[in-house]
Design an enzyme around this catalytic site. Sequence first.
Site, short mmCIF file in Angstrom:
data_model
loop_
_atom_site.label_atom_id
_atom_site.label_comp_id
_atom_site.label_asym_id
_atom_site.label_seq_id
_atom_site.Cartn_x
_atom_site.Cartn_y
_atom_site.Cartn_z
N TYR A 220 -14.25 22.28 -12.43
CA TYR A 220 -13.96 21.10 -12.95
C TYR A 220 -15.87 20.64 -13.03
CZ TYR A 220 -13.60 16.87 -14.78
OH TYR A 220 -13.50 15.67 -14.90
N LYS B 169 -5.19 13.52 -17.96
CA LYS B 169 -5.14 14.17 -19.56
C LYS B 169 -3.52 14.27 -19.51
CE LYS B 169 -9.36 14.95 -18.16
NZ LYS B 169 -9.77 15.41 -17.27
N ARG C 184 1.06 -1.47 0.45
CA ARG C 184 0.25 -0.01 0.19
C ARG C 184 1.19 1.35 0.00
NH1 ARG C 184 -2.41 -0.17 4.66
NH2 ARG C 184 -3.81 -1.82 4.51
N ASP D 250 -5.91 24.00 -8.98
CA ASP D 250 -6.30 22.64 -10.12
C ASP D 250 -5.71 23.14 -11.67
OD1 ASP D 250 -6.99 20.78 -12.27
OD2 ASP D 250 -9.09 20.36 -11.39
#
Length: 408
Positions: free
Chosen positions: A118, A215, A64, A190
């Site tokens: 967004y 992206k 993890r 962002d």
Amino acid sequence: MDDLDNFDDLAPFTKLVGGGRRKEWTGAVVNPPVWRASTHLYENTAALAQGPGRNEDGRFFYGRRGAPTQWALCEALTKIEPGAHGAVIYPSGVAAIAGVMLTLLRPGDVVLITDNAYDPTRSMGTGMLTDFGIETRFYDPLDLAAYEGLFCDRTRAVLIEAPGSLSMEVCDVPELARIAREKGAVSVLDNTWASPLGFAGLEKGVDVTVMALTKHVGGHSDLMMGSASAGQALYEKLRKRSQDLGIVVSPDDAALALRGLRTLGVRLRQEADSALRIARWLETRPEVAQVLCPMLPSSPGHDLWARDFTGGCGLFSFVLKGGTLTDRNRFIDALNLFAIGYSWGGFESLVVPIEPARHRDIMPWPPESQGDADRYGVRLAVGLEDVGDLIADLDQAFAAMRQARTGG
Ligand SMILES: *Cc1c(COP(=O)(O)O)cnc(C)c1O
């Protein structure tokens, strides 16, 4: 390679190539191998007892906490973000935004979210955060006085996005971040559109920068991932919270993201160049009311873009002059080289119809500067195809739209 003494002084493109390529992780090959691992093994109980501490990075413990493939990606992302102490990776861009919000906010806090954010970020504010007793207030990033007036002693965090989603206006990020800091709130940007190559967010005063690696960093439309970068104190909090949430990214995806990252610089440069050429062409078209592309001088906020940004990308919007919903949809359906699909930042060009008015509370759409009849928007994500071919495709789609209008 990034263990060179002077690595941090090298230029961004060189850091993209070398970041995370430590000899201890790559061995004798160029890329860090894909370490598929849940269990890390220890030599003996003494080695187990000397394992890494609860929140220590970059040492084997358990799956993890990642392995060298993920560590290399985090290190490469840190190297390209001036002012970052570390980067945390998440299974998507939305997960990165959620991870940051769940680190910074407590019940009773207020978060300010930009009105042109967004859309899933907006729904996080009105949904999940509200459920947790956190109050969301939307602000117009172009109205600094009103923004400043929204702060109260419970305001803990501010979410900024530049340029704004869909409508692409650029706001004064350094000033929004400065006001937040003065009011004792943490600013989060962002930065998916520009990446640290185009906007060095932390250097410009922002506390946490977030990117949807899905992206541009992935760049090939084949993976989902997000990241958050910050200075030491906030980074350690983000890292710990992500561990508490059990967030882990697969090593296969981390290797794909690293592959994408190596060519991020040339792809962004090429996309931005083609986008600006297309934007200039669209500006001359009688079918177009306004082009919303930060790199274009007539676009809203271009002056701030020119002042603060060092690059752009292929994502921008434009508004059709007059016309109907049917005209707009005919135009989009007639395109051959722009496929219809959400997302952007891949090697291929994409298009979507946009309805900004449906995703905001206070910023008017269409803006007053635009005639009320000019309301149907189109968002293009310009990819790496030849720009002449892309312009010819747009040209024939306008012709198809006109022909349908006149019934000829
Ligand atoms: C796509 C996107 C996100 C979310 O990223 P996912 O990986 O799709 O969850 C966040 N912010 C912006 C600006 C985006 O375009």
